[in-house]
Design a protein around this motif. Structure first.
Motif, short mmCIF file in Angstrom:
data_model
loop_
_atom_site.label_atom_id
_atom_site.label_comp_id
_atom_site.label_asym_id
_atom_site.label_seq_id
_atom_site.Cartn_x
_atom_site.Cartn_y
_atom_site.Cartn_z
N LEU A 164 0.83 -1.20 0.00
CA LEU A 164 0.00 0.00 0.00
C LEU A 164 0.87 1.26 0.00
CD1 LEU A 164 -2.83 -1.18 2.40
CD2 LEU A 164 -3.10 -0.49 0.01
N CYS A 165 2.03 1.21 0.64
CA CYS A 165 2.96 2.34 0.55
C CYS A 165 3.34 2.58 -0.90
CB CYS A 165 4.22 2.07 1.38
SG CYS A 165 4.00 2.25 3.17
N GLY A 166 3.67 1.51 -1.61
CA GLY A 166 4.04 1.63 -3.01
C GLY A 166 2.90 2.14 -3.87
N GLN A 167 1.70 1.62 -3.66
CA GLN A 167 0.55 2.04 -4.45
C GLN A 167 0.22 3.51 -4.20
OE1 GLN A 167 -1.12 0.12 -6.86
NE2 GLN A 167 0.72 -1.08 -6.48
N THR A 168 0.32 3.94 -2.95
CA THR A 168 0.02 5.33 -2.61
C THR A 168 1.02 6.28 -3.25
OG1 THR A 168 -0.95 4.66 -0.50
CG2 THR A 168 -0.30 6.96 -0.70
N ARG A 169 2.31 5.94 -3.18
CA ARG A 169 3.34 6.78 -3.78
C ARG A 169 3.17 6.84 -5.29
NH1 ARG A 169 5.49 10.22 -0.63
NH2 ARG A 169 7.04 10.50 -2.26
N LYS A 170 2.80 5.74 -5.89
CA LYS A 170 2.64 5.67 -7.34
C LYS A 170 1.57 6.64 -7.82
CE LYS A 170 3.08 1.62 -9.10
NZ LYS A 170 2.83 0.20 -9.47
N LEU A 171 0.51 6.78 -7.04
CA LEU A 171 -0.58 7.69 -7.40
C LEU A 171 -0.14 9.15 -7.31
CD1 LEU A 171 -3.57 5.96 -5.56
CD2 LEU A 171 -3.19 6.08 -8.03
N ILE A 172 0.81 9.44 -6.43
CA ILE A 172 1.23 10.82 -6.20
C ILE A 172 2.33 11.26 -7.18
CG2 ILE A 172 2.24 12.43 -4.53
CD1 ILE A 172 1.06 10.62 -2.33
N GLU A 173 3.40 10.49 -7.22
CA GLU A 173 4.56 10.95 -8.00
C GLU A 173 5.43 9.82 -8.52
OE1 GLU A 173 7.29 11.71 -4.01
OE2 GLU A 173 6.57 13.42 -5.16
N GLY B 62 4.25 -0.81 11.42
CA GLY B 62 3.33 -0.26 12.40
C GLY B 62 2.05 0.07 11.66
N GLU B 63 0.91 -0.30 12.20
CA GLU B 63 -0.34 -0.27 11.43
C GLU B 63 -1.47 0.41 12.20
OE1 GLU B 63 1.27 -4.72 10.60
OE2 GLU B 63 -0.77 -4.44 11.40
N ALA B 64 -2.26 1.20 11.49
CA ALA B 64 -3.49 1.79 12.04
C ALA B 64 -4.68 1.10 11.38
CB ALA B 64 -3.53 3.29 11.76
N TRP B 65 -5.55 0.55 12.19
CA TRP B 65 -6.73 -0.17 11.70
C TRP B 65 -7.99 0.54 12.15
CZ3 TRP B 65 -6.58 -5.05 9.09
CH2 TRP B 65 -5.28 -5.58 8.93
N LEU B 66 -9.01 0.52 11.29
CA LEU B 66 -10.30 1.12 11.60
C LEU B 66 -11.39 0.17 11.11
CD1 LEU B 66 -11.74 3.66 12.72
CD2 LEU B 66 -11.74 4.55 10.37
N ASN B 67 -12.23 -0.26 12.04
CA ASN B 67 -13.29 -1.23 11.69
C ASN B 67 -12.71 -2.45 10.98
OD1 ASN B 67 -15.25 0.54 12.76
ND2 ASN B 67 -15.37 1.64 10.81
N ASN B 68 -11.57 -2.89 11.51
CA ASN B 68 -10.88 -4.09 11.01
C ASN B 68 -10.33 -3.93 9.59
OD1 ASN B 68 -10.03 -6.56 12.13
ND2 ASN B 68 -11.45 -7.70 10.81
N GLU B 69 -10.15 -2.68 9.17
CA GLU B 69 -9.53 -2.40 7.87
C GLU B 69 -8.22 -1.66 8.08
OE1 GLU B 69 -10.20 0.23 3.76
OE2 GLU B 69 -11.78 0.13 5.28
N LEU B 70 -7.19 -2.06 7.35
CA LEU B 70 -5.89 -1.40 7.40
C LEU B 70 -5.99 -0.05 6.69
CD1 LEU B 70 -2.83 -1.50 8.07
CD2 LEU B 70 -2.51 -2.70 5.90
N VAL B 71 -5.89 1.05 7.44
CA VAL B 71 -6.11 2.38 6.85
C VAL B 71 -4.86 3.28 6.90
CG1 VAL B 71 -8.58 2.37 7.25
CG2 VAL B 71 -7.06 3.25 9.03
N GLY B 72 -3.78 2.82 7.52
CA GLY B 72 -2.55 3.60 7.57
C GLY B 72 -1.43 2.78 8.16
N GLY B 73 -0.22 3.18 7.85
CA GLY B 73 0.90 2.45 8.42
C GLY B 73 2.23 2.86 7.84
N LEU B 74 3.27 2.24 8.33
CA LEU B 74 4.63 2.49 7.88
C LEU B 74 5.45 1.23 8.08
CD1 LEU B 74 6.69 4.29 10.60
CD2 LEU B 74 4.26 3.87 10.95
N TYR B 75 6.60 1.18 7.41
CA TYR B 75 7.48 0.04 7.57
C TYR B 75 8.92 0.49 7.56
CZ TYR B 75 8.94 0.04 2.66
OH TYR B 75 9.49 0.38 1.46
#
Length: 214
Positions: free
Chosen positions: A98-107, A131-144
Motif C-alpha cells: 500500500l505504501c508503493g501504491q500510494t506513492r505511485k498515485l502521487i509521483e 506499524g499499522e493503524a486499523w479502523l473497523n478491522n480495515e488497514l487504513v494507515g501504516g509504515l514500515y
C-alpha cells in the motif's frame, strides 16, 4: 568523486564519500546481506523501476530521537480516544504494498516489485517491521522499516484516512522507545515528518550513532 560502481562483490565505499546530493554508489543488487550491510553503514537504496539500484547517504540526515517525538493537541485527542487500533507487524506485506501504491498515485514510486520482495525477505528474517493503524478491522494507515540493533530505519508510510499514518508512526515510535531504540532514521526531510518531531543532523553524527547502535 565519481559514484562507485558496484558489482557482485559485497562492499560499499565509505558513506562520507557520497556526492553533495547524497548519491554514493550505483549497481549491485538487493540481496539480504547487501541491504543489511547498507543500513548498518548508514546507506539506503532509492531508485526508480527503470534504473539500476542507487545507494544514498544524504547530508544532513532527517531523524527522530524518540524522546523528541512531537504529539500535537489534535493527535493527543485521537490517541486518548483510541481513534484507531494500533497493531505491530501483523500485515507487513500489505503495508509495503500500500505504501508503493500510494506513492505511485502521487509521483511515482521506488517501491517496485523487486523492493517488495527484498523487504519481505528481511521481514521473514526478523529485520523489517510494520506499524499499522486499523479502523473497523480495515488497514487504513501504516509504515514500515528495518530495525537493526537499537536503530529503526524508516522507509515509507501511507494513509487512507486522515491522520492514520501519523497515529501509526507515534504509536510505533513509543513502542520502539520502550524496546530500547535510540534513533529513528527518516532519511529525507518532509514537513509531515517535521510535524512529528523530526530534525536534521549532520551525516557524521548520524553515522556515529548508527555505528554505535547497530
Amino acid at each position: 568523486m565519481n559514484v562507485a560502481l558496484l558489482t557482485d562483490e559485497l562492499w560499499f565505499p565509505s558513506a562520507e564519500k557520497a556526492k553533495a546530493n547524497g548519491l554514493l554508489a550505483i549497481g549491485g543488487d538487493l540481496r539480504t546481506d547487501r541491504l543489511l550491510l547498507a543500513y548498518r553503514s548508514g546507506i539506503f537504496p532509492w531508485f526508480n523501476d527503470d534504473e539500476p539500484p542507487l545507494w544514498w547517504c544524504p547530508d544532513p540526515r532527517c531523524v527522530v530521537f524518540p524522546d523528541e517525538l512531537y504529539i500535537s493537541k489534535s493527535m493527543q485527542q485521537l490517541l486518548k480516544r483510541n481513534a484507531f487500533e494500533f497493531r505491530f507487524n501483523t500485515a507487513f506485506k500489505e503495508v509495503i504494498h500500500l505504501c508503493g501504491q500510494t506513492r505511485k498515485l502521487i509521483e511515482g514510486t521506488w517501491i517496485t516489485n523487486e523492493i517488495e520482495e527484498a523487504y519481505c525477505k528481511l521481514h521473514n528474517l526478523g529485520y523489517a517491521f510494520s506499524g499499522e493503524a486499523w479502523l473497523n478491522n480495515e488497514l487504513v494507515g501504516g509504515l514500515y522499516g528495518l530495525r537493526i540493533g537499537n536503530v529503526f530505519f524508516g522507509e515509507s508510510m501511507f494513509s487512507k484516512v486522515s491522520n492514520a499514518s501519523k497515529y501509526a508512526f507515534i504509536k510505533l515510535v513509543q513502542q520502539l522507545q520502550q524496546d530500547g531504540v535510540v534513533l529513528i532514521d527518516c532519511q529525507i526531510y518532509t514537513p509531515h515528518l517535521e510535524s512529528l518531531g523530526a530534525r536534521m543532523i549532520d551525516r557524521k553524527e548520524f553515522l556515529k550513532i548508527t555505528a554505535a547502535n547497530t
